[in-house]
Write an enzyme that holds these catalytic residues in place. Sequence first.
Site, mmCIF file in Angstrom:
data_model
loop_
_atom_site.group_PDB
_atom_site.id
_atom_site.type_symbol
_atom_site.label_atom_id
_atom_site.label_comp_id
_atom_site.label_asym_id
_atom_site.label_seq_id
_atom_site.Cartn_x
_atom_site.Cartn_y
_atom_site.Cartn_z
ATOM 1 N N HIS A 179 -16.556 -3.618 6.242
ATOM 2 C CA HIS A 179 -15.730 -3.608 5.026
ATOM 3 C C HIS A 179 -16.226 -4.554 3.948
ATOM 4 C CE1 HIS A 179 -13.227 -0.847 7.124
ATOM 5 N NE2 HIS A 179 -12.965 -1.715 8.079
ATOM 6 N N GLU B 238 -2.038 8.236 7.971
ATOM 7 C CA GLU B 238 -2.826 9.129 7.119
ATOM 8 C C GLU B 238 -3.719 10.003 7.985
ATOM 9 O OE1 GLU B 238 -5.193 6.815 4.381
ATOM 10 O OE2 GLU B 238 -3.549 6.641 2.943
ATOM 11 N N LYS B 239 -4.032 11.163 7.471
ATOM 12 C CA LYS B 239 -5.083 11.987 8.055
ATOM 13 C C LYS B 239 -6.365 11.152 7.968
ATOM 14 C CE LYS B 239 -7.217 15.940 9.085
ATOM 15 N NZ LYS B 239 -6.885 16.645 10.341
ATOM 16 N N TYR B 240 -7.129 11.078 9.050
ATOM 17 C CA TYR B 240 -8.383 10.327 9.038
ATOM 18 C C TYR B 240 -9.502 11.228 8.550
ATOM 19 C CZ TYR B 240 -12.379 7.571 10.594
ATOM 20 O OH TYR B 240 -13.556 6.855 10.642
ATOM 21 N N ASN C 17 -7.000 -1.710 -6.765
ATOM 22 C CA ASN C 17 -7.251 -3.149 -6.889
ATOM 23 C C ASN C 17 -6.940 -3.580 -8.317
ATOM 24 O OD1 ASN C 17 -8.275 -3.224 -4.222
ATOM 25 N ND2 ASN C 17 -10.204 -2.419 -4.985
ATOM 26 N N GLY D 234 -8.280 -3.161 2.135
ATOM 27 C CA GLY D 234 -9.648 -3.615 2.329
ATOM 28 C C GLY D 234 -10.088 -3.563 3.782
ATOM 29 N N GLY D 235 -9.492 -2.664 4.547
ATOM 30 C CA GLY D 235 -9.930 -2.471 5.928
ATOM 31 C C GLY D 235 -9.204 -3.320 6.959
ATOM 32 N N ARG E 239 -7.790 -6.235 -10.042
ATOM 33 C CA ARG E 239 -8.643 -7.339 -10.474
ATOM 34 C C ARG E 239 -9.972 -6.795 -11.010
ATOM 35 N NH1 ARG E 239 -9.396 -6.673 -4.928
ATOM 36 N NH2 ARG E 239 -11.557 -6.145 -4.433
ATOM 37 N N LYS F 84 0.807 -1.217 0.000
ATOM 38 C CA LYS F 84 0.000 0.000 0.000
ATOM 39 C C LYS F 84 0.843 1.271 0.000
ATOM 40 C CE LYS F 84 -3.247 -2.793 -0.328
ATOM 41 N NZ LYS F 84 -3.829 -3.015 -1.672
HETATM 42 C C1 MV4 Z 1 -9.623 5.527 5.576
HETATM 43 C C2 MV4 Z 1 -10.741 6.079 6.222
HETATM 44 C C3 MV4 Z 1 -10.658 7.390 6.643
HETATM 45 N N1 MV4 Z 1 -9.503 8.093 6.456
HETATM 46 N N2 MV4 Z 1 -8.511 6.260 5.405
HETATM 47 C C4 MV4 Z 1 -11.359 1.112 5.044
HETATM 48 C C5 MV4 Z 1 -11.079 0.122 3.976
HETATM 49 C C6 MV4 Z 1 -9.835 0.566 3.317
HETATM 50 N N3 MV4 Z 1 -9.926 0.341 1.901
HETATM 51 C C7 MV4 Z 1 -9.684 1.993 3.660
HETATM 52 N N4 MV4 Z 1 -10.644 2.268 4.706
HETATM 53 C C8 MV4 Z 1 -10.736 3.505 5.242
HETATM 54 N N5 MV4 Z 1 -9.630 4.285 5.102
HETATM 55 C C9 MV4 Z 1 -8.461 7.513 5.840
HETATM 56 N N6 MV4 Z 1 -7.345 8.219 5.676
HETATM 57 C C10 MV4 Z 1 -11.884 5.300 6.375
HETATM 58 C C11 MV4 Z 1 -11.881 3.986 5.901
HETATM 59 C C12 MV4 Z 1 -13.114 3.255 6.103
HETATM 60 C C13 MV4 Z 1 -13.929 2.890 5.038
HETATM 61 C C14 MV4 Z 1 -13.572 3.168 3.720
HETATM 62 C C15 MV4 Z 1 -14.371 2.798 2.673
HETATM 63 C C16 MV4 Z 1 -15.585 2.181 2.925
HETATM 64 C C17 MV4 Z 1 -15.969 1.888 4.208
HETATM 65 C C18 MV4 Z 1 -15.161 2.237 5.280
HETATM 66 C C19 MV4 Z 1 -15.552 1.952 6.571
HETATM 67 C C20 MV4 Z 1 -14.742 2.293 7.616
HETATM 68 C C21 MV4 Z 1 -13.513 2.941 7.384
#
Ligand code: MV4
Length: 448
Positions: free
Chosen positions: A235, A200-202, A289, A164-165, A291, A116
């Site tokens: 997820h 990462e910034k959330y 991804n 994928g979480g 695929r 990643k």
């Molecule tokens: C995040 C996020 C918020 N901020 N990254 C979850 C799966 C993975 N592909 C990335 N994910 C997330 N990354 C930052 N910087 C929140 C999530 C996330 C999420 C993302 C997409 C769909 C559903 C989700 C559910 C919880 C958290």
Amino acid sequence: MFQKILIANRGEIALRVIRACREMGIRSVAVHSTADSDAMHVRLADESVCIGPPPSSQSYLAFPNIISACEITGADAIHPGYGFLSENASFVQIVEDHGLAFIGPTAEHIRVMGDKIAAKETMKALGVPCVPGSDGGVPDVETARIVADQIGYPVIVKATAGGGGRGMKLAPTADDLEHAFQTARSEAKAAFGNDEVYLEKYLTRPRHIEVQVFGDGKGRAVHLGERDCSLQRRHQKVMEEAPGPAITAEMRAHIGKVCADAVAGINYIGAGTIEFLYEDGEFFFIEMNTRLQVEHPVTEAVFGVDLVREQIRVAQGEPMSFVQDELEVLGHAIEVRINAEKLPNFTPSPGNVGMYHAPGGLGVRMDSALYSGYTIPPYYDSLVAKLIVRGRDRPEALSRLQRALSELVIEGIDTTLPLFDALLREPAIQTGSYDIHWLEKWLAGNLE
Ligand code: MV4
């Protein structure tokens, strides 16, 4: 040109690939475990080979068994579907070492996007906007603190080998950072054998928007717009749509071009998905991804293209059937995933299917390997059907979905079907105003 394609998968996606093969005049080989002898993909393929006992580690994931099945049947290419071996770079290498073609990207593209941090660095260098965060891996808590102070809280700690979480930890404030960092690290070590993490910034209330890209491996690539996949539980996607209700034609053209140029720049071959978090009008790359995805039919529905056919074409060295100017979003499509699970807890519910009746009519597509009298084995994914509808616009797609659901009958097992009638009654679903947290909140108040 391929004479015969082996499908290293099962269920609805195996059927999806068999159908494309048949339309192209290519013979198909199904592989199956002993638990899947009566499965629909075995019946629909031109030939089938049993490749081992029920656990996927000894059948659908067993490299030698699958390579042997190619040699026995004389297949010249392998389509991996999604899941299983679809993003396994070592497998791709072995397939090619045996003189077989892998219908998908190169081992190197899979390897880079599976890491990643490498994926983010690659995309950033190609001009794709990324979530603010650490430049690469973060070696210790002290470094994490410096980065977090720079980008500002809340921050999220993610595993390099995750995706994928899996392997993510949230730190709402500075007080939570040390714990989040150490937990993410040790969980990453245990789950992936690699404890590297990044910061990462959330983003607090984004949508999950993913852009479908397609490359010919020779520096040409196109985009096929976006899908909004924000409706997820733990997820796992539950419902997806194209185009994204929050995305304008101008935004689509812009982010689409950024993505197409990026994958053209790495000579990407085949189907790919570039995942973004979308918040306040801005896109932030998170993962790619490599695929064909479960939800690809909503893109097929609005663009009128067969993505599996295109995958096969480019794997044979042929050009794609279209150029960017010929690709236009027409209408709106929605997919619901029907799982053999019992509500309210989504407990797996395999077993005997009694009566099965699939909906039909204008704008309705049912991708499923179910049939009346089938026994769903307990060993695999619980997805048993995808219902995809297309309408001239979003309201038409929504009413068509409701109509198609009213025709669908699956008896004998519990499924997630009741969820969708309830969801369709929600104003947030009707208006398309949901984010990645909406479904979990709704489930907490409505089912559990
Ligand atoms: C995040 C996020 C918020 N901020 N990254 C979850 C799966 C993975 N592909 C990335 N994910 C997330 N990354 C930052 N910087 C929140 C999530 C996330 C999420 C993302 C997409 C769909 C559903 C989700 C559910 C919880 C958290």
